[in-house]
Design an enzyme around this catalytic site. Sequence first.
Site, PDB file in Angstrom:
ATOM      1  N   ASP A 403       0.837  -1.198   0.000  1.00  0.00           N
ATOM      2  CA  ASP A 403       0.000   0.000   0.000  1.00  0.00           C
ATOM      3  C   ASP A 403       0.872   1.248   0.000  1.00  0.00           C
ATOM      4  O   ASP A 403       2.074   1.204   0.253  1.00  0.00           O
ATOM      5  CB  ASP A 403      -0.921   0.004   1.229  1.00  0.00           C
ATOM      6  CG  ASP A 403      -1.981  -1.085   1.166  1.00  0.00           C
ATOM      7  OD1 ASP A 403      -2.254  -1.573   0.050  1.00  0.00           O
ATOM      8  OD2 ASP A 403      -2.513  -1.466   2.226  1.00  0.00           O
ATOM      9  N   TYR A 473       6.737  -9.387   7.685  1.00  0.00           N
ATOM     10  CA  TYR A 473       6.256  -8.047   7.996  1.00  0.00           C
ATOM     11  C   TYR A 473       6.612  -7.682   9.435  1.00  0.00           C
ATOM     12  O   TYR A 473       6.767  -8.558  10.304  1.00  0.00           O
ATOM     13  CB  TYR A 473       4.727  -7.954   7.856  1.00  0.00           C
ATOM     14  CG  TYR A 473       4.182  -8.367   6.516  1.00  0.00           C
ATOM     15  CD1 TYR A 473       3.933  -7.427   5.524  1.00  0.00           C
ATOM     16  CD2 TYR A 473       3.890  -9.708   6.247  1.00  0.00           C
ATOM     17  CE1 TYR A 473       3.409  -7.804   4.298  1.00  0.00           C
ATOM     18  CE2 TYR A 473       3.374 -10.098   5.028  1.00  0.00           C
ATOM     19  CZ  TYR A 473       3.142  -9.140   4.054  1.00  0.00           C
ATOM     20  OH  TYR A 473       2.627  -9.514   2.832  1.00  0.00           O
ATOM     21  N   TYR A 547      -3.869 -10.069   4.184  1.00  0.00           N
ATOM     22  CA  TYR A 547      -4.154  -8.674   4.516  1.00  0.00           C
ATOM     23  C   TYR A 547      -3.728  -8.431   5.967  1.00  0.00           C
ATOM     24  O   TYR A 547      -4.436  -8.787   6.913  1.00  0.00           O
ATOM     25  CB  TYR A 547      -5.644  -8.361   4.340  1.00  0.00           C
ATOM     26  CG  TYR A 547      -6.104  -8.398   2.896  1.00  0.00           C
ATOM     27  CD1 TYR A 547      -5.799  -7.354   2.023  1.00  0.00           C
ATOM     28  CD2 TYR A 547      -6.842  -9.479   2.410  1.00  0.00           C
ATOM     29  CE1 TYR A 547      -6.229  -7.375   0.698  1.00  0.00           C
ATOM     30  CE2 TYR A 547      -7.275  -9.513   1.094  1.00  0.00           C
ATOM     31  CZ  TYR A 547      -6.955  -8.458   0.247  1.00  0.00           C
ATOM     32  OH  TYR A 547      -7.376  -8.487  -1.066  1.00  0.00           O
TER      33      TYR A 547
END
Length: 595
Positions: A403, A473, A547
């Site tokens: 994003d 992440y 997500y």
Amino acid sequence: MSSIDFLLENGCCRRCGLIYCGVRNFKYFSSAVAVDAKVEEVRNRPQSLDAFDFNAPVAVGASDQSGEFDLNKEREISSVSNGLSLTYSQVSSNKDQKDSVELSNGSLGQSPQPVCVSCLGLLQVHGTSRATITQMCERTKTENYDSPTFSLSISLPVSVSVRVHVIAAHLCKHRSLDSDKVLGTSVVAAIKDAWKAMVAVAVETALNKRYEGETADLCVPVTAHYTPDVQECSAAMAAAGYLGPTVKKQRNRRRRFCRRHKRDDDDNGLTSDAFSADSDTRNNSSHEQEKTNDCDPSIAGYSRQTVTAVLSGMTVEAIARLCPLQTLAVSSTPVSLAPDEPLREPIYVAGRYCKYSRELCQTPWIINGKAKCSESVEELISGPILPACRAQELKFLSSGREDVDVRCIGRGRPFALALQNPHRASLSRAELRRLQETINASTPHISVSHLQILDKESTSVLRFNQEDKVKCYTALCVVRDGGPRVCANFLKPLEGFAPVTIMQQTPVRVLHRRPLLTRPRVLHTMTAQHVNDRFFKVHLRSEAGTYIKELVHGDFGRTTPSLSSLLGCSVDIVALDVTDVELDWPPPVPDSDEE
């Protein structure tokens, strides 16, 4: 009368006559001697086409015994003759004299050559003269591609397909073949291949490049134009009883459909009533324009697929009855060849990029014609590369995307730029290193590494086997006001939670552009790190496509389980970083500039 004499009598050139008789060895098309010998052989053999091998070698010379078209030999002949020189020998019969002409350095003989009713002059001097080839190659020479090889492609008028079917049908009838058996389905392709074989050596000389057929990455395209093309196709379709739409009508139908279903009122600044009125006005205007188009024969033509489908579905008897050979008469104007824009296969510049900004999109983000970000990762990387390769445009390929507000650090994300129609494709390792340094020095927002040129096949790892890819992440999370204080005991529910399969419905934030699905995603590992009384970090290793933001806050219960549900309080995400994409691609580039 033999088949070859029947074809010559009805206006076919000698090369087309050989093609209809089954000859696909274009060695016989390269010289007048070979053409004459093959015509005589076909004329004197009474066997049927199905039983006789028309591609057997002709004893024109010792080197002709192989029976294969030898382009290397043609190059030698061309170098001796110093140019394109095609000579048609005089033959005894009057019907053969109409195909007799001499071409030397692009000049025609005293008598104009009758235009072939099949190829419309393409395989005659009209399509193979020096002037034609020079004009055809001029655009490619101007573009100055660095490719050492080339291929040829040609687009024929649609009426050639009509003529091929009609001639093939009458040939079948002349030979009393089964009326349901249609010959000549490959004649159009054979005409194209014959033309390529005839002009290849001369084009090599003009471009100073080597002809490699379909394996070359540079294509020199040519379009053959024929003035009565639309009228002939329309007449043939009318004779066949076809009542379907023309290309123009099909296009207008699609436009009207899109206009009726347009819903972007805000973009046009119209209310629903105003938009309806405006749409009706435009539809009426299109209807009037369509009436005008129907009266214009230049845009009322049929597509090649439509013509081929209609005529291929008819019997030989029906085609021969509806389209007599007399209707194939050709005016003195043959086809004219016009060069199209040369096309080169894309090259793929690959590497890895890191993104350090939380206000940078990966690719240009445009909504209603307005850019949401002033620049993108794609634009920053391609800025120096496009002019270096003199490419027109590109496609950005990557192993996933982050994003706008997500950083990508660590080794970076694998990517590839598919540069379309590059004029320059040979970049040394030193040049690629300089491009990499230029990109890194131009902006603080990104950096690239391991820049290199790879083939198309190797880039498939970016698009396939997504379920096998793993990404790492780091997320900075916050407990919302009123929640418990973050401490070691508070984070204990997260210990040992992974590996686990979570279920994620399409997030609300992307529901407008993603289908509503429930996707299982594997969370391989997860560790939590205390920061202060309200903040903590989680380090995740999960299946590609997870997500992460929704994994933290739960997305109104659409992701289960989530960190919020595990901790029993409202948790949100403050910042997210992609720390690694576990894909060892592209291969590392050494620091040395040695090739």
